[in-house]
Design a protein around this motif. Structure first.
Motif, PDB file in Angstrom:
ATOM      1  N   LEU A  81       0.834  -1.206   0.000  1.00 49.73           N
ATOM      2  CA  LEU A  81       0.000   0.000   0.000  1.00 49.73           C
ATOM      3  C   LEU A  81       0.867   1.254   0.000  1.00 49.73           C
ATOM      4  O   LEU A  81       0.606   2.207  -0.730  1.00 49.73           O
ATOM      5  CB  LEU A  81      -0.942   0.007   1.212  1.00 49.73           C
ATOM      6  N   HIS A  82       1.903   1.230   0.822  1.00 46.29           N
ATOM      7  CA  HIS A  82       2.824   2.369   0.867  1.00 46.29           C
ATOM      8  C   HIS A  82       3.507   2.570  -0.491  1.00 46.29           C
ATOM      9  O   HIS A  82       3.616   3.699  -0.972  1.00 46.29           O
ATOM     10  CB  HIS A  82       3.879   2.176   1.954  1.00 46.29           C
ATOM     11  N   LEU A  83       3.960   1.482  -1.091  1.00 45.71           N
ATOM     12  CA  LEU A  83       4.603   1.580  -2.404  1.00 45.71           C
ATOM     13  C   LEU A  83       3.633   2.137  -3.443  1.00 45.71           C
ATOM     14  O   LEU A  83       4.007   3.001  -4.245  1.00 45.71           O
ATOM     15  CB  LEU A  83       5.111   0.203  -2.851  1.00 45.71           C
ATOM     16  N   GLY A  84       2.412   1.639  -3.422  1.00 41.43           N
ATOM     17  CA  GLY A  84       1.417   2.111  -4.378  1.00 41.43           C
ATOM     18  C   GLY A  84       1.093   3.581  -4.211  1.00 41.43           C
ATOM     19  O   GLY A  84       0.908   4.308  -5.206  1.00 41.43           O
ATOM     20  N   ARG A  85       1.040   4.025  -2.980  1.00 40.37           N
ATOM     21  CA  ARG A  85       0.792   5.447  -2.725  1.00 40.37           C
ATOM     22  C   ARG A  85       1.962   6.282  -3.232  1.00 40.37           C
ATOM     23  O   ARG A  85       1.769   7.316  -3.873  1.00 40.37           O
ATOM     24  CB  ARG A  85       0.560   5.680  -1.235  1.00 40.37           C
ATOM     25  N   LYS A  86       3.187   5.835  -2.973  1.00 38.77           N
ATOM     26  CA  LYS A  86       4.378   6.554  -3.441  1.00 38.77           C
ATOM     27  C   LYS A  86       4.448   6.612  -4.966  1.00 38.77           C
ATOM     28  O   LYS A  86       4.940   7.568  -5.539  1.00 38.77           O
ATOM     29  CB  LYS A  86       5.649   5.885  -2.920  1.00 38.77           C
ATOM     30  N   ARG A  87       3.954   5.555  -5.620  1.00 38.57           N
ATOM     31  CA  ARG A  87       3.980   5.492  -7.086  1.00 38.57           C
ATOM     32  C   ARG A  87       2.749   6.131  -7.719  1.00 38.57           C
ATOM     33  O   ARG A  87       2.566   6.068  -8.919  1.00 38.57           O
ATOM     34  CB  ARG A  87       4.099   4.041  -7.538  1.00 38.57           C
ATOM     35  N   ASN A  88       1.902   6.689  -6.870  1.00 38.30           N
ATOM     36  CA  ASN A  88       0.680   7.365  -7.329  1.00 38.30           C
ATOM     37  C   ASN A  88      -0.290   6.452  -8.069  1.00 38.30           C
ATOM     38  O   ASN A  88      -0.995   6.892  -8.976  1.00 38.30           O
ATOM     39  CB  ASN A  88       1.024   8.587  -8.191  1.00 38.30           C
ATOM     40  N   VAL A  89      -0.339   5.183  -7.670  1.00 45.30           N
ATOM     41  CA  VAL A  89      -1.334   4.269  -8.241  1.00 45.30           C
ATOM     42  C   VAL A  89      -2.429   3.945  -7.224  1.00 45.30           C
ATOM     43  O   VAL A  89      -3.408   3.286  -7.553  1.00 45.30           O
ATOM     44  CB  VAL A  89      -0.700   2.967  -8.803  1.00 45.30           C
ATOM     45  N   ILE A  90      -2.245   4.413  -5.992  1.00 41.36           N
ATOM     46  CA  ILE A  90      -3.250   4.276  -4.935  1.00 41.36           C
ATOM     47  C   ILE A  90      -3.521   5.674  -4.396  1.00 41.36           C
ATOM     48  O   ILE A  90      -2.591   6.394  -4.025  1.00 41.36           O
ATOM     49  CB  ILE A  90      -2.779   3.348  -3.796  1.00 41.36           C
ATOM     50  N   THR A  91      -4.799   6.037  -4.355  1.00 42.63           N
ATOM     51  CA  THR A  91      -5.178   7.345  -3.823  1.00 42.63           C
ATOM     52  C   THR A  91      -4.994   7.377  -2.314  1.00 42.63           C
ATOM     53  O   THR A  91      -4.917   6.327  -1.664  1.00 42.63           O
ATOM     54  CB  THR A  91      -6.642   7.669  -4.138  1.00 42.63           C
ATOM     55  N   GLU A  92      -4.956   8.562  -1.766  1.00 37.94           N
ATOM     56  CA  GLU A  92      -4.837   8.706  -0.311  1.00 37.94           C
ATOM     57  C   GLU A  92      -6.039   8.063   0.394  1.00 37.94           C
ATOM     58  O   GLU A  92      -5.871   7.392   1.413  1.00 37.94           O
ATOM     59  CB  GLU A  92      -4.712  10.180   0.062  1.00 37.94           C
ATOM     60  N   ASP A  93      -7.232   8.246  -0.143  1.00 36.51           N
ATOM     61  CA  ASP A  93      -8.434   7.632   0.454  1.00 36.51           C
ATOM     62  C   ASP A  93      -8.367   6.115   0.394  1.00 36.51           C
ATOM     63  O   ASP A  93      -8.695   5.425   1.365  1.00 36.51           O
ATOM     64  CB  ASP A  93      -9.702   8.119  -0.245  1.00 36.51           C
ATOM     65  N   GLY A  94      -7.963   5.589  -0.759  1.00 30.92           N
ATOM     66  CA  GLY A  94      -7.829   4.141  -0.906  1.00 30.92           C
ATOM     67  C   GLY A  94      -6.789   3.577   0.043  1.00 30.92           C
ATOM     68  O   GLY A  94      -6.996   2.537   0.663  1.00 30.92           O
ATOM     69  N   PHE A  95      -5.684   4.292   0.167  1.00 28.03           N
ATOM     70  CA  PHE A  95      -4.628   3.878   1.090  1.00 28.03           C
ATOM     71  C   PHE A  95      -5.157   3.843   2.522  1.00 28.03           C
ATOM     72  O   PHE A  95      -5.004   2.851   3.228  1.00 28.03           O
ATOM     73  CB  PHE A  95      -3.436   4.835   0.994  1.00 28.03           C
TER      74      PHE A  95
END
Length: 116
Positions: A81-95
């Motif tokens: 989840l952290h990686l996805g957020r850093k790569r901008n493939v997971i939104t802050e809400d989704g995270f």
């Protein structure tokens, strides 16, 4: 139900969260399809699979070992989840939503593990 794990709330929750991860990774761009999305889905699936495997026909000590594996897999999802957020493939809400859900699952698995 025929198997012990099917009566465990943590297993049901792990199955539900794996489905949520599946929905999420389907939104990832193509370049993540065989990288982060695959790793994240396998880790999410592994949580439920380890709970099931450890609960069936094993001793309490063996079950505790598999619950430890399940927790490690859940932690792996949190890291994804952290990686996805850093790569901008997971939104802050989704995270935030999935992070809280996996945090709750980890607490429940640990409580089950400590009950033996």
């Amino acid at each position: 139900m025929a198997f012990k794990f099917e009566n465990l709330r943590v297993w049901e929750l792990a199955i539900d969260l794996s489905a949520e991860v599946s929905k999420l990774v389907k939104t990832f761009p193509a370049e993540e399809r065989f990288v982060l999305s695959t790793q994240m889905q396998r880790a999410a699936d592994s949580v439920a699979l380890n709970i099931a495997e450890g609960s069936t026909g094993q001793s309490n000590a063996e079950f505790k070992k598999f619950l430890g594996y399940a927790n490690r897999s859940a932690i792996e999802v949190v890291s994804c989840l952290h990686l996805g957020r850093k790569r901008n493939v997971i939104t802050e809400d989704g995270f935030t939503r999935l992070y809280a859900s996996f945090e709750g699952l980890i607490i429940k698995i640990q409580a089950l593990k400590n009950s033996f």
